[in-house]
Design a protein around this motif. Structure first.
Motif, PDB file in Angstrom:
ATOM      1  N   GLU A   6       0.827  -1.213   0.000  1.00 19.78           N
ATOM      2  CA  GLU A   6       0.000   0.000   0.000  1.00 19.78           C
ATOM      3  C   GLU A   6       0.862   1.265   0.000  1.00 19.78           C
ATOM      4  OE1 GLU A   6      -3.742  -1.776   2.667  1.00 19.78           O
ATOM      5  OE2 GLU A   6      -2.245  -0.474   3.585  1.00 19.78           O
ATOM      6  N   ALA A   7       1.950   1.236   0.769  1.00 21.47           N
ATOM      7  CA  ALA A   7       2.834   2.409   0.826  1.00 21.47           C
ATOM      8  C   ALA A   7       3.375   2.719  -0.571  1.00 21.47           C
ATOM      9  CB  ALA A   7       3.980   2.163   1.809  1.00 21.47           C
ATOM     10  N   LEU A   8       3.749   1.664  -1.299  1.00 22.16           N
ATOM     11  CA  LEU A   8       4.239   1.872  -2.665  1.00 22.16           C
ATOM     12  C   LEU A   8       3.126   2.424  -3.555  1.00 22.16           C
ATOM     13  CD1 LEU A   8       6.260   1.659  -4.972  1.00 22.16           C
ATOM     14  CD2 LEU A   8       5.774  -0.794  -5.107  1.00 22.16           C
ATOM     15  N   GLU A   9       1.935   1.864  -3.463  1.00 24.31           N
ATOM     16  CA  GLU A   9       0.823   2.335  -4.314  1.00 24.31           C
ATOM     17  C   GLU A   9       0.479   3.799  -4.030  1.00 24.31           C
ATOM     18  OE1 GLU A   9      -0.305   0.813  -6.913  1.00 24.31           O
ATOM     19  OE2 GLU A   9       0.859  -0.994  -6.487  1.00 24.31           O
ATOM     20  N   GLY A  45       7.596  11.171   1.921  1.00 23.79           N
ATOM     21  CA  GLY A  45       6.733  11.377   3.076  1.00 23.79           C
ATOM     22  C   GLY A  45       5.489  10.499   3.044  1.00 23.79           C
ATOM     23  N   THR A  46       5.010  10.204   1.849  1.00 23.26           N
ATOM     24  CA  THR A  46       3.832   9.350   1.711  1.00 23.26           C
ATOM     25  C   THR A  46       4.137   7.934   2.212  1.00 23.26           C
ATOM     26  OG1 THR A  46       2.961  10.645  -0.112  1.00 23.26           O
ATOM     27  CG2 THR A  46       2.210   8.369   0.033  1.00 23.26           C
ATOM     28  N   VAL A  47       5.293   7.412   1.810  1.00 24.93           N
ATOM     29  CA  VAL A  47       5.702   6.078   2.280  1.00 24.93           C
ATOM     30  C   VAL A  47       5.875   6.109   3.793  1.00 24.93           C
ATOM     31  CG1 VAL A  47       7.500   4.305   2.223  1.00 24.93           C
ATOM     32  CG2 VAL A  47       6.866   5.495   0.109  1.00 24.93           C
ATOM     33  N   GLU A  48       6.610   7.103   4.266  1.00 23.57           N
ATOM     34  CA  GLU A  48       6.924   7.198   5.693  1.00 23.57           C
ATOM     35  C   GLU A  48       5.654   7.225   6.542  1.00 23.57           C
ATOM     36  OE1 GLU A  48       9.053  10.803   6.786  1.00 23.57           O
ATOM     37  OE2 GLU A  48       9.881   9.770   8.532  1.00 23.57           O
ATOM     38  N   HIS A  57       9.637  -5.880   0.975  1.00 21.59           N
ATOM     39  CA  HIS A  57      10.201  -4.982  -0.044  1.00 21.59           C
ATOM     40  C   HIS A  57       9.361  -5.074  -1.317  1.00 21.59           C
ATOM     41  CE1 HIS A  57      13.898  -4.196  -2.900  1.00 21.59           C
ATOM     42  NE2 HIS A  57      13.200  -3.089  -2.710  1.00 21.59           N
ATOM     43  N   PHE A  58       8.847  -3.940  -1.759  1.00 18.14           N
ATOM     44  CA  PHE A  58       8.167  -3.869  -3.054  1.00 18.14           C
ATOM     45  C   PHE A  58       8.767  -2.702  -3.832  1.00 18.14           C
ATOM     46  CE2 PHE A  58       5.167  -6.197  -0.508  1.00 18.14           C
ATOM     47  CZ  PHE A  58       4.557  -7.080  -1.388  1.00 18.14           C
TER      48      PHE A  58
END
Ligand code: MF3
Ligand code: CO
Length: 256
Positions: free
Chosen positions: A135-138, A155-158, A238-239
């Protein structure tokens, strides 16, 4: 300098990206209980050769390791974060997770992608780790837009990882990609205020690759000088996708 690619260059990167997608799809089907990470390596090596491409990682030199990376895949099992090496003795078991990371060079341009696969049923916590990392990647992909800035992606991933109670690996980062496997800018999975925060422009291509630990964020490298593992032994996911900035929004080159 962040290299911007022409439409013709992006088409070449697209071909490299789709080859990586196809490869990972086949490896994902193969990755079941009883298969070794070496079996995956052998299959990938053959597919890359058959496609007339070159493996991006094999022969890649990293000063800290002191020698070129010897394989076409990185296969990182459970607490291995990245750069796990395919091994004839590493048999995948029920409940394991295996991250498969690979890249190719085709017609002068690179593609690079990774995913983490559960072997059979995994624990609820591990299932959630995979889901949150994906989800973080998407969510980050959605931010790869002209006019946004690099920190929007970081920042979105974090934010997504932290708000779900997992931790972000700081020692390894995403990157620009093109005629080189690693180009500017670095793409950390957290906002690093020491870095510049360039505005994204059409033609830029980023490899975004969250590496997320179920437990503490700290990593260490094993005696083989490649395999990065979590210090606390917790699982890591990991993605990775390569995404081009276009006038029409994000273009994920490493999937259809
Ligand atoms: N998979 C890494 C990346 O995404 C590169 C692998 S480093 C190598 O950037 F040495 F294994 F090639
Ligand atoms: Co990468």
């Amino acid at each position: 300098m962040i290299v911007r690619k022409t439409a013709a260059e992006l088409e070449k990167m697209r071909r490299a990206g789709l080859l990586v997608y196809q490869l990972l799809g086949t490896l994902k089907e193969m990755a079941v209980e009883g298969v070794t990470t070496w079996d995956l390596e052998v299959a990938a090596d053959k597919m890359i050769g058959d496609a007339g491409a070159k493996a991006a990682f094999k022969g890649y030199y990293v000063p800290a390791a002191g020698e070129p990376y010897p394989f076409v895949l990185c296969t990182s099992v459970n607490s291995e974060i990245v750069h796990g090496m395919p091994n004839r003795k590493r048999v995948l078991k029920k409940g394991d997770i295996v991250s498969i990371d690979t890249g190719v060079k085709l017609d002068g341009y690179y593609g690079d992608s990774a995913l983490t696969i559960p072997i059979g049923e995994v624990s609820e916590e591990t299932g959630r780790l995979l889901r949150v990392t994906r989800e973080a990647l998407e969510l980050a992909i959605e931010r790869v837009r002209a006019g946004n800035r690099l920190f929007d992606i970081c920042g979105t991933v974090e934010q997504h990882v932290k708000s779900n109670g997992f931790s972000i690996v700081r020692e390894y980062v995403g990157h620009g990609i093109g005629t080189q496997l690693h180009e500017e800018p670095q793409v950390p999975n957290y906002v690093d205020r020491k870095n510049e925060n360039p505005r994204l422009k059409a033609g830029m291509v980023l490899a975004v690759e969250p590496m997320v630990n179920a437990g503490r964020p700290e990593s260490m490298v094993l005696k083989d000088r490649w395999t990065a593992v979590t210090r606390d032994g917790s699982n890591s996911a990991h993605f990775e996708h390569c995404i081009a900035v276009t006038e029409n929004g994000p273009w994920v080159l490493t999937r259809p």
